[in-house]
Design an enzyme around this catalytic site. Structure first.
Site, PDB file in Angstrom:
ATOM      1  N   ASP A 228       0.695  -0.970  -0.144  1.00 45.64           N
ATOM      2  CA  ASP A 228      -0.256   0.223   0.063  1.00 45.64           C
ATOM      3  C   ASP A 228       0.957   1.335  -0.386  1.00 45.64           C
ATOM      4  O   ASP A 228       1.969   1.327   0.593  1.00 45.64           O
ATOM      5  CB  ASP A 228      -0.725   0.476   1.383  1.00 45.64           C
ATOM      6  CG  ASP A 228      -1.532   1.437   1.171  1.00 45.64           C
ATOM      7  OD1 ASP A 228      -2.915   0.884   0.692  1.00 45.64           O
ATOM      8  OD2 ASP A 228      -2.121   1.477   1.959  1.00 45.64           O
ATOM      9  N   GLU A 292       1.445  -0.642  -5.077  1.00 45.14           N
ATOM     10  CA  GLU A 292       0.494   1.112  -5.382  1.00 45.14           C
ATOM     11  C   GLU A 292       1.366   1.867  -4.996  1.00 45.14           C
ATOM     12  O   GLU A 292       1.302   2.554  -4.037  1.00 45.14           O
ATOM     13  CB  GLU A 292      -0.272   0.747  -4.392  1.00 45.14           C
ATOM     14  CG  GLU A 292      -1.225   1.740  -4.553  1.00 45.14           C
ATOM     15  CD  GLU A 292      -2.464   2.175  -3.470  1.00 45.14           C
ATOM     16  OE1 GLU A 292      -3.191   2.528  -3.790  1.00 45.14           O
ATOM     17  OE2 GLU A 292      -1.546   2.460  -2.069  1.00 45.14           O
TER      18      GLU A 292
END
Ligand code: GLC
Length: 567
Positions: A228, A292
């Site tokens: 993330d 990401e």
């Protein structure tokens, strides 16, 4: 460099049953299915999806043909950002199951030859994480506060935030705490919701902690990590003001040069890659890292997937591109020529849990706005699926994409849960509309999402029209989106030319994209609103519309086995 510690004995066990020597590099052309656990399948009737539900539905994923699943966060969390506010990185939230249940899911998935990727959230943790509560209790200047970004406020009484950064979810990126003695005190940085405190990655305890987290999950047999906010982590020393920030800016600048994309973050990915490679080498079971990465420049994105860093980074530029032939051509070239130049193929993506669904985007609809022309959006999304699955690289499918689900644009405001909606006082509608629980069975309570009799309502309501898209109905129709995806994924496995041949654009009339993979396979996409002639002669392997023949109807795509010149 090798990580100091040897893997846990459990690693030897799990790797023994899951060695993929000979299959190294599977991720390069894999199709991975993103499971938003909360909304996939509820196994215990509380209206919230869980790991037991994922386990039950593995046969569905097997029949879809995917190589891997990525599970959104299922760790203990107060759920202010649905699990992206992690309170404990080494356990499972009771709402989603248990560690034993997770192990059983991994075991069953591996038996079906499905790899399992989990989501790691290193930029920030929940304010209920033990480190953060200890930091608040320990007071200003303590070592405990050093693991986060605590700072005194500006103004005579420290009543103003330490700098002018804005949160990505809206409002200031700082929140003031009440000190243990009951007085208003220091502020802490939160680049997302105020319940998500940013770690101080310059403090040595933080990288060391996350290396343990990696080992913990690799030892349990996971095949990889989705990381993330992989462009986050470090903040510029001294946390200087952002020159171009405006006080009333709605949300934070994703390009704030002091808050994101600091050079030091690449050292972290090198270190994590060394750990992943160590596991791969010593257990024969490959571990992969996919980031990401929210940087807008393609070359900077590519830097994250250099050979000694992440294996891949999602190529969101493709997702953000409208249904326009020139823009699609140019984004595909940026992916092929800039991202893939690193030696790692592009990770194509059309949907995820943060973006309005592709059917609605291509239909001209928007969350909280118009529904759009759904038939048109659906035609284009079908064509885009064939486009994506013929491009060189891997593809990520977000749950419900294979059902052609549109965004739920009109969820009642009082039910919206996204912190982005609340922190912008409704100016940004947020992401709930792509997270509505999946429709499995049109004839059942909760459309089969929860077991019958459903004890609770689904955590977000399913609109009446969701039943039309349910899996049972799509299985009955050979022309459904589900069949389109299943067949395309099956063909990718069966026809090596689709994934392995050299990419080459073909000349076409305006409005059309066409490319070859090698000499035998072509993909043709008609983005225009009139029928066009096929630019290449061949046998239609698969098509997004039944009427595909000599001509390709508007907003459709076809895969062709191309005839050799002398046939
Ligand atoms: C990532 C996630 C998103 C989350 C945010 C903060 O962008 O995909 O869902 O809200 O990080 O963790």
């Amino acid at each position: 460099m090798r990580p100091a510690r040897h893997p846990h004995p459990q690693a030897a066990r799990s790797s023994g049953s899951h060695s993929d020597q000979g299959n190294l590099g599977w991720w390069r052309q894999a199709v991975t299915y993103q499971v938003y656990v909360r909304s996939f399948q509820d196994s215990d009737g509380d209206g919230v999806g869980d790991l037991g539900g994922v386990r039950q539905r593995l046969p569905y994923l097997r029949s879809l043909g995917v190589d891997a699943i990525w599970l959104n966060p299922f760790f203990p969390s107060p759920q202010h950002d649905h699990g992206y506010d992690v309170a404990d990185y080494l356990d499972v939230d009771p709402q989603y199951g248990t560690l034993e249940g997770f192990d059983a899911l991994v075991r069953d998935a591996h038996r079906l030859d499905i790899k399992v990727l989990i989501d790691v959230v290193p930029n920030h943790c929940s304010i209920e994480h033990a480190w953060f509560t200890a930091a608040v209790a320990a007071g200003p200047g303590s070592p405990e506060r050093g693991r986060f970004h605590f700072a005194d406020g500006r103004g005579a009484q420290g009543e103003l935030p330490p700098n002018n950064w804005r949160s990505i979810f809206g409002g200031p990126a700082w929140r003031r705490i009440i000190e243990p003695d009951g007085t208003p005190g220091q502020w802490y940085l939160h680049t997302f919701a105020e319940e998500q405190a940013d770690f101080n990655w310059r403090h040595p305890a933080v990288p060391a902690y996350f290396e343990e987290v990696l080992r913990f999950w690799f030892d349990r047999g996971v095949d990889g990590l989705r990381i993330d906010v992989a462009h986050g982590l470090h903040k510029q020393e001294g946390l200087p003001d952002h020159d171009s920030a405006l006080d009333d800016e709605l949300t934070g600048d994703p390009n704030n040069p002091h808050a994101w994309n600091q050079l030091e973050v690449h050292d972290v990915w090198r270190r994590w890659r060394a750990i992943a490679d160590w596991y791969t080498a010593s257990t024969g079971h490959e571990r992969v890292l996919i980031g990401e990465v929210g940087v807008l420049d393609t070359a900077e994105l590519a830097a994250y997937q250099r050979p000694d860093e992440l294996h891949q980074s999602f190529f969101f530029e493709f997702l953000r591109t409208p249904w326009d032939v020139e823009q699609l051509r140019s984004v595909i070239d940026r992916g092929r020529l800039t991202v893939a130049a690193t030696g790692s193929p592009v990770a194509w993506v059309l949907n995820n849990h943060d973006m309005p669904r592709v059917v609605t985007r291509y239909a001209g609809g928007a969350p909280g706005g118009p529904v759009g022309d759904i038939e048109l959006g659906l035609s284009r999304a079908r064509a885009a699926a064939l486009l994506m699955l013929a491009l060189p690289g891997s593809a990520f499918i977000y749950q419900g994409e294979e059902l052609g689900l549109p965004e739920v644009t009109d969820l009642p405001e009082h039910l919206l849960t996204d912190p982005m909606f609340h922190r912008t006082a409704g100016a940004r509608r947020g992401r709930d509309g792509c997270r509505v629980p999946l429709p499995w069975d049109s004839g059942r309570d909760a459309l089969g999402f929860s077991p019958e009799p459903a004890a609770a309502t689904t955590w977000l309501p399913q609109p009446d029209w969701f039943g039309y898209h349910a899996v049972d109905r799509q299985l009955e129709s050979g022309e459904s989106m589900l069949h389109l995806y299943r067949e395309a994924i099956a063909l990718r496995r069966r026809v090596p030319g689709i994934t392995q041949g050299e990419f080459r654009w073909l000349p076409t009339e305006p409005g059309v994209l066409a490319f070859m993979r090698g000499d035998g396979f072509a993909c043709v996409v008609n983005c225009s609103s009139r029928p066009v002639c096929m630019p290449v002669d061949g046998h239609v392997l698969h098509a997004s519309k039944a009427e595909v023949g000599e001509k390709l109807p508007p907003d459709s795509a076809a895969w062709l086995l191309v005839r050799a010149c002398d046939e």
